[in-house]
Design an enzyme around this catalytic site. Structure first.
Site, PDB file in Angstrom:
ATOM      1  N   ASP A   1     -39.312 -55.874  -5.337  1.00 40.31           N
ATOM      2  CA  ASP A   1     -39.060 -57.355  -5.163  1.00 40.31           C
ATOM      3  C   ASP A   1     -38.178 -57.619  -4.099  1.00 40.31           C
ATOM      4  OD1 ASP A   1     -36.572 -56.436  -6.037  1.00 40.31           O
ATOM      5  OD2 ASP A   1     -36.705 -57.134  -8.208  1.00 40.31           O
TER       6      ASP A   1
ATOM      7  N   ARG B   1     -42.226 -43.632   1.043  1.00 35.17           N
ATOM      8  CA  ARG B   1     -41.316 -43.206   2.184  1.00 35.17           C
ATOM      9  C   ARG B   1     -42.091 -41.846   3.011  1.00 35.17           C
ATOM     10  NH1 ARG B   1     -36.460 -39.259   2.091  1.00 35.17           N
ATOM     11  NH2 ARG B   1     -35.168 -39.504   3.977  1.00 35.17           N
TER      12      ARG B   1
ATOM     13  N   SER C   1     -49.549 -35.811   9.410  1.00 34.25           N
ATOM     14  CA  SER C   1     -48.964 -34.401  10.052  1.00 34.25           C
ATOM     15  C   SER C   1     -47.843 -34.109   9.205  1.00 34.25           C
ATOM     16  CB  SER C   1     -48.706 -34.894  11.389  1.00 34.25           C
ATOM     17  OG  SER C   1     -47.593 -35.852  11.526  1.00 34.25           O
TER      18      SER C   1
ATOM     19  N   HIS D   1     -42.636 -41.811   6.919  1.00 36.38           N
ATOM     20  CA  HIS D   1     -42.267 -40.791   7.849  1.00 36.38           C
ATOM     21  C   HIS D   1     -43.302 -40.396   8.534  1.00 36.38           C
ATOM     22  CE1 HIS D   1     -37.970 -39.718   6.415  1.00 36.38           C
ATOM     23  NE2 HIS D   1     -38.281 -40.849   6.119  1.00 36.38           N
TER      24      HIS D   1
ATOM     25  N   ASN E   1     -36.576 -35.231   7.171  1.00 40.85           N
ATOM     26  CA  ASN E   1     -37.743 -34.852   6.251  1.00 40.85           C
ATOM     27  C   ASN E   1     -37.133 -34.184   5.000  1.00 40.85           C
ATOM     28  OD1 ASN E   1     -39.477 -36.545   7.396  1.00 40.85           O
ATOM     29  ND2 ASN E   1     -40.331 -35.024   8.593  1.00 40.85           N
TER      30      ASN E   1
ATOM     31  N   HIS F   1     -36.633 -50.353   0.991  1.00 38.11           N
ATOM     32  CA  HIS F   1     -35.477 -49.687   0.098  1.00 38.11           C
ATOM     33  C   HIS F   1     -35.114 -50.397  -1.050  1.00 38.11           C
ATOM     34  CE1 HIS F   1     -33.571 -47.620   4.074  1.00 38.11           C
ATOM     35  NE2 HIS F   1     -34.681 -47.012   3.496  1.00 38.11           N
TER      36      HIS F   1
END
Length: 341
Positions: free
Chosen positions: A249, A67, A81, A71, A94, A195
């Site tokens: 998966d 993640r 950054s 981002h 964030n 996800h």
């Protein structure tokens, strides 16, 4: 000793994705052998340490690193950054990034620089860590083009909000946002497959439970979510993929077909006719999902990268090097909420 068919398939598939990745276009300044001379042990240093980190039931950190890479890349490009202490980290999307993920990246940076000197950027280390997070949690192995440089400035809160669609987004909003970065509908659905590991915070999805239940949500699934989140602002978490929450998966897509996607941005991919067929194809063919995910990840990992003499190679991923010229980020007006990526 002979290998089982499943092991042979896994090995062959891994080799296929490694070769397949090298067939994808790369931007000028990046290459697959960028550190072969200056830091030949780079990839083994990162993978060996992450194997240790993820051990002892700590595989959840893999989702945090993946993640973090998402981002970073979606907001002003893959320049590290998001790792800088500043306004980008305080933007609402964030705030739920795992604090440990930042610590892991800086520790990897220390290990790499101790071995090779300050020749590898934090943005490259993050890209490799995201790739290894996918592989070490059961997903495909693939090559990552390297040679990124670290940015000198962090993004504004509004720029961050404008580039990270909230989990309340529908498919139209997701496709429109990702199209601005040249992602196709297939790319968008494949990236959403990230996800398949990780967790979601109650405020990110309780709009689907209160005051009335989203009709596109399975009833038993909704009842279980209410038990976890008895109120809209409950500060609890739940897994993103109820079938195999710690394995990378294709079960996330099976969840969607059973109306068990956690976020609106997830479930609407199956509800919307433009992406329903893509979801179904990934649900029934994991190899296809892996292939499309690798394509989209390599494309994402090259968004607006800095190369050559641009940017810098940070000595500490959290701060600019002493003497670096700070480029003040342009303030952008935008609205948004919680990241769905």
């Amino acid at each position: 000793m002979t290998c089982s068919k499943s092991v042979l398939f896994f090995v062959c598939s891994s080799l296929l994705f490694l070769r397949f990745a090298r067939c994808q276009p790369i931007v000028p300044g990046l290459s697959y052998n960028f550190y072969d001379v200056s830091c030949p042990n780079l990839k083994s240093i990162v993978r060996q340490q992450l194997t240790v980190v993820f051990g002892n039931g700590n595989i959840g950190q893999a989702a945090g690193l993946l993640r973090l890479h998402f981002h970073d890349c979606f907001v002003q490009g893959c320049d590290g950054s998001v790792l800088l202490n500043g306004s980008e980290q305080t933007a609402p999307p964030n705030l739920s990034l795992r604090a440990q993920a930042f610590i892991i990246i800086n520790d990897l940076r220390r290990r790499v620089h101790d071995t090779c000197g300050r020749v590898v950027s934090c943005s490259d280390i993050l890209a490799i860590a995201a790739r290894d997070s996918v592989f070490l949690s059961g997903g495909p192995d693939y090559n990552v083009p390297l040679g990124r440089r670290d940015g000198l400035n962090f993004a504004t809160v509004n720029a961050t909000l404008a580039n990270l669609p909230p989990p309340s987004s529908n498919t139209t909003e997701i496709l429109r946002s990702l199209a601005t970065k040249n992602f196709t509908a297939t790319d968008s659905v494949a990236l959403s497959g990230g996800h398949t590991i990780g967790i979601g915070h109650c405020p990110s999805f309780t709009n689907r439970l209160y005051p009335t239940q989203d009709p596109n949500m399975d009833q038993t699934f909704a009842n279980n979510l209410r038990a976890t989140c008895p109120a809209a602002n409950t500060d609890n978490t739940t897994v993103l993929d109820i079938r195999s929450p710690n394995v990378f998966d294709n079960k996330y897509y099976v969840d969607l077909m059973n109306r068990q996607g956690l976020f609106t941005s997830d479930q609407d991919l199956y509800t919307d006719s433009r992406t329903r067929g893509i979801v179904t194809s990934f649900a029934v063919n994991q190899t296809l999902f892996y292939e499309k995910f690798v394509i989209a990840m390599i494309k994402m990992s090259q968004l607006s990268v800095l190369t050559g003499g641009q940017g810098e190679i940070r000595a500490n991923c959290s701060v600019r090097n002493s003497g670096s010229v700070f480029v003040s980020p342009v303030r952008e007006e935008a609205e948004g909420a919680w990241s769905a990526i």
